[in-house]
Design a protein around this motif. Sequence first.
Motif, PDB file in Angstrom:
ATOM      1  N   GLY A   1     -35.204  10.758 -28.821  1.00  0.00           N
ATOM      2  CA  GLY A   1     -33.838  10.397 -28.451  1.00  0.00           C
ATOM      3  C   GLY A   1     -32.913  11.594 -28.405  1.00  0.00           C
ATOM      4  O   GLY A   1     -32.104  11.736 -27.482  1.00  0.00           O
ATOM      5  N   ARG A   2     -33.035  12.485 -29.375  1.00  0.00           N
ATOM      6  CA  ARG A   2     -32.193  13.701 -29.411  1.00  0.00           C
ATOM      7  C   ARG A   2     -32.469  14.620 -28.232  1.00  0.00           C
ATOM      8  O   ARG A   2     -31.584  15.288 -27.726  1.00  0.00           O
ATOM      9  CB  ARG A   2     -32.450  14.497 -30.692  1.00  0.00           C
ATOM     10  N   ARG A   3     -33.712  14.679 -27.813  1.00  0.00           N
ATOM     11  CA  ARG A   3     -34.131  15.636 -26.789  1.00  0.00           C
ATOM     12  C   ARG A   3     -34.156  15.044 -25.378  1.00  0.00           C
ATOM     13  O   ARG A   3     -34.756  15.621 -24.492  1.00  0.00           O
ATOM     14  CB  ARG A   3     -35.507  16.180 -27.120  1.00  0.00           C
ATOM     15  N   GLY A   4     -33.539  13.928 -25.182  1.00  0.00           N
ATOM     16  CA  GLY A   4     -33.526  13.345 -23.842  1.00  0.00           C
ATOM     17  C   GLY A   4     -34.005  11.919 -23.848  1.00  0.00           C
ATOM     18  O   GLY A   4     -34.898  11.557 -23.087  1.00  0.00           O
TER      19      GLY A   4
ATOM     20  N   VAL B   1     -30.057   9.600 -29.379  1.00  0.00           N
ATOM     21  CA  VAL B   1     -29.109   9.795 -28.280  1.00  0.00           C
ATOM     22  C   VAL B   1     -27.689   9.847 -28.818  1.00  0.00           C
ATOM     23  O   VAL B   1     -26.886  10.687 -28.406  1.00  0.00           O
ATOM     24  CB  VAL B   1     -29.252   8.667 -27.218  1.00  0.00           C
ATOM     25  N   ALA B   2     -27.374   8.971 -29.775  1.00  0.00           N
ATOM     26  CA  ALA B   2     -26.021   8.901 -30.348  1.00  0.00           C
ATOM     27  C   ALA B   2     -25.760  10.018 -31.353  1.00  0.00           C
ATOM     28  O   ALA B   2     -24.649  10.143 -31.860  1.00  0.00           O
ATOM     29  CB  ALA B   2     -25.818   7.542 -31.020  1.00  0.00           C
ATOM     30  N   ARG B   3     -26.778  10.804 -31.647  1.00  0.00           N
ATOM     31  CA  ARG B   3     -26.653  11.917 -32.593  1.00  0.00           C
ATOM     32  C   ARG B   3     -26.226  11.443 -33.984  1.00  0.00           C
ATOM     33  O   ARG B   3     -25.418  12.081 -34.661  1.00  0.00           O
ATOM     34  CB  ARG B   3     -25.684  12.969 -32.084  1.00  0.00           C
ATOM     35  N   VAL B   4     -26.787  10.306 -34.401  1.00  0.00           N
ATOM     36  CA  VAL B   4     -26.583   9.851 -35.782  1.00  0.00           C
ATOM     37  C   VAL B   4     -27.127  10.955 -36.677  1.00  0.00           C
ATOM     38  O   VAL B   4     -28.218  11.482 -36.415  1.00  0.00           O
ATOM     39  CB  VAL B   4     -27.327   8.516 -36.028  1.00  0.00           C
ATOM     40  N   PRO B   5     -26.408  11.366 -37.708  1.00  0.00           N
ATOM     41  CA  PRO B   5     -26.923  12.422 -38.588  1.00  0.00           C
ATOM     42  C   PRO B   5     -28.328  12.065 -39.109  1.00  0.00           C
ATOM     43  O   PRO B   5     -28.568  10.928 -39.542  1.00  0.00           O
ATOM     44  CB  PRO B   5     -25.907  12.487 -39.727  1.00  0.00           C
ATOM     45  N   PHE B   6     -29.241  13.033 -39.024  1.00  0.00           N
ATOM     46  CA  PHE B   6     -30.644  12.779 -39.350  1.00  0.00           C
ATOM     47  C   PHE B   6     -30.827  12.275 -40.784  1.00  0.00           C
ATOM     48  O   PHE B   6     -31.628  11.376 -41.027  1.00  0.00           O
ATOM     49  CB  PHE B   6     -31.496  14.038 -39.115  1.00  0.00           C
ATOM     50  N   GLY B   7     -30.090  12.825 -41.732  1.00  0.00           N
ATOM     51  CA  GLY B   7     -30.199  12.379 -43.125  1.00  0.00           C
ATOM     52  C   GLY B   7     -29.813  10.910 -43.281  1.00  0.00           C
ATOM     53  O   GLY B   7     -30.499  10.148 -43.969  1.00  0.00           O
ATOM     54  N   LEU B   8     -28.735  10.513 -42.626  1.00  0.00           N
ATOM     55  CA  LEU B   8     -28.310   9.113 -42.657  1.00  0.00           C
ATOM     56  C   LEU B   8     -29.359   8.237 -41.977  1.00  0.00           C
ATOM     57  O   LEU B   8     -29.715   7.169 -42.477  1.00  0.00           O
ATOM     58  CB  LEU B   8     -26.952   8.956 -41.962  1.00  0.00           C
ATOM     59  N   PHE B   9     -29.857   8.693 -40.843  1.00  0.00           N
ATOM     60  CA  PHE B   9     -30.899   7.968 -40.103  1.00  0.00           C
ATOM     61  C   PHE B   9     -32.118   7.716 -40.999  1.00  0.00           C
ATOM     62  O   PHE B   9     -32.606   6.587 -41.102  1.00  0.00           O
ATOM     63  CB  PHE B   9     -31.294   8.780 -38.866  1.00  0.00           C
ATOM     64  N   MET B  10     -32.604   8.759 -41.656  1.00  0.00           N
ATOM     65  CA  MET B  10     -33.801   8.614 -42.492  1.00  0.00           C
ATOM     66  C   MET B  10     -33.526   7.766 -43.731  1.00  0.00           C
ATOM     67  O   MET B  10     -34.377   6.991 -44.157  1.00  0.00           O
ATOM     68  CB  MET B  10     -34.364   9.981 -42.880  1.00  0.00           C
ATOM     69  N   ALA B  11     -32.340   7.894 -44.309  1.00  0.00           N
ATOM     70  CA  ALA B  11     -32.003   7.077 -45.484  1.00  0.00           C
ATOM     71  C   ALA B  11     -31.986   5.592 -45.123  1.00  0.00           C
ATOM     72  O   ALA B  11     -32.517   4.758 -45.862  1.00  0.00           O
ATOM     73  CB  ALA B  11     -30.649   7.512 -46.055  1.00  0.00           C
TER      74      ALA B  11
END
Length: 189
Positions: A72-75, A124-134
């Motif tokens: 998602g981050r890369r396209g 795509v929405a650039r949710v912070p990765f730490g929040l995403f994984m938590a």
Amino acid sequence: MGGRKVIAQETVATLLAVHGLALIAPLALVEGPIVTVIAAWLAQRGVLDLTAVTLTVILADLVGDALLYAVGRRGGRPALSLLRVREAQIEDLAGGLRARAPAVLIGAKLTHAAGAAVLLAAGVARVPFGLFMACNAAATLPKSLFFVSLGWWFGATHARMGSWIAAGALTLTTLLVLLVLLYRRRSCS
């Protein structure tokens, strides 16, 4: 006929006893719930270690989530369009994730509703990765433990279910071996 069935089950058990977690981890990336149930059933039978199975399926699930986030981050828009998510829906999903990421991510993981699309959209929405994984860990733990418990419980009724579980495990193992061989063949070309 019965001898063949016993040999097949013994072969599967031997393969999983020797290479179990190495087979289960990549399979759990693709189809976590089914693989988790089968692996827990095999742990109940003493073929695999229950703690190792539990940790492996949890980690595989989280790695799979991280891979979808990275796509998602890369396209991720092309990937989402492959899932038949329209551009307007992508924007709505991304906006919803920016506004209330924990609720959307945990809900998608627990209900399996549009799971891959939501995980891609988080990238795509650039949710912070730490929040995403938590958020994903918070949903993955109870979900994985549920499927481990289900597999362990159904293991007690293996006399009634043994044939289809063994067939499923054999099929998944065969597919993994074929994929590895195909990958190696293409890498060498």
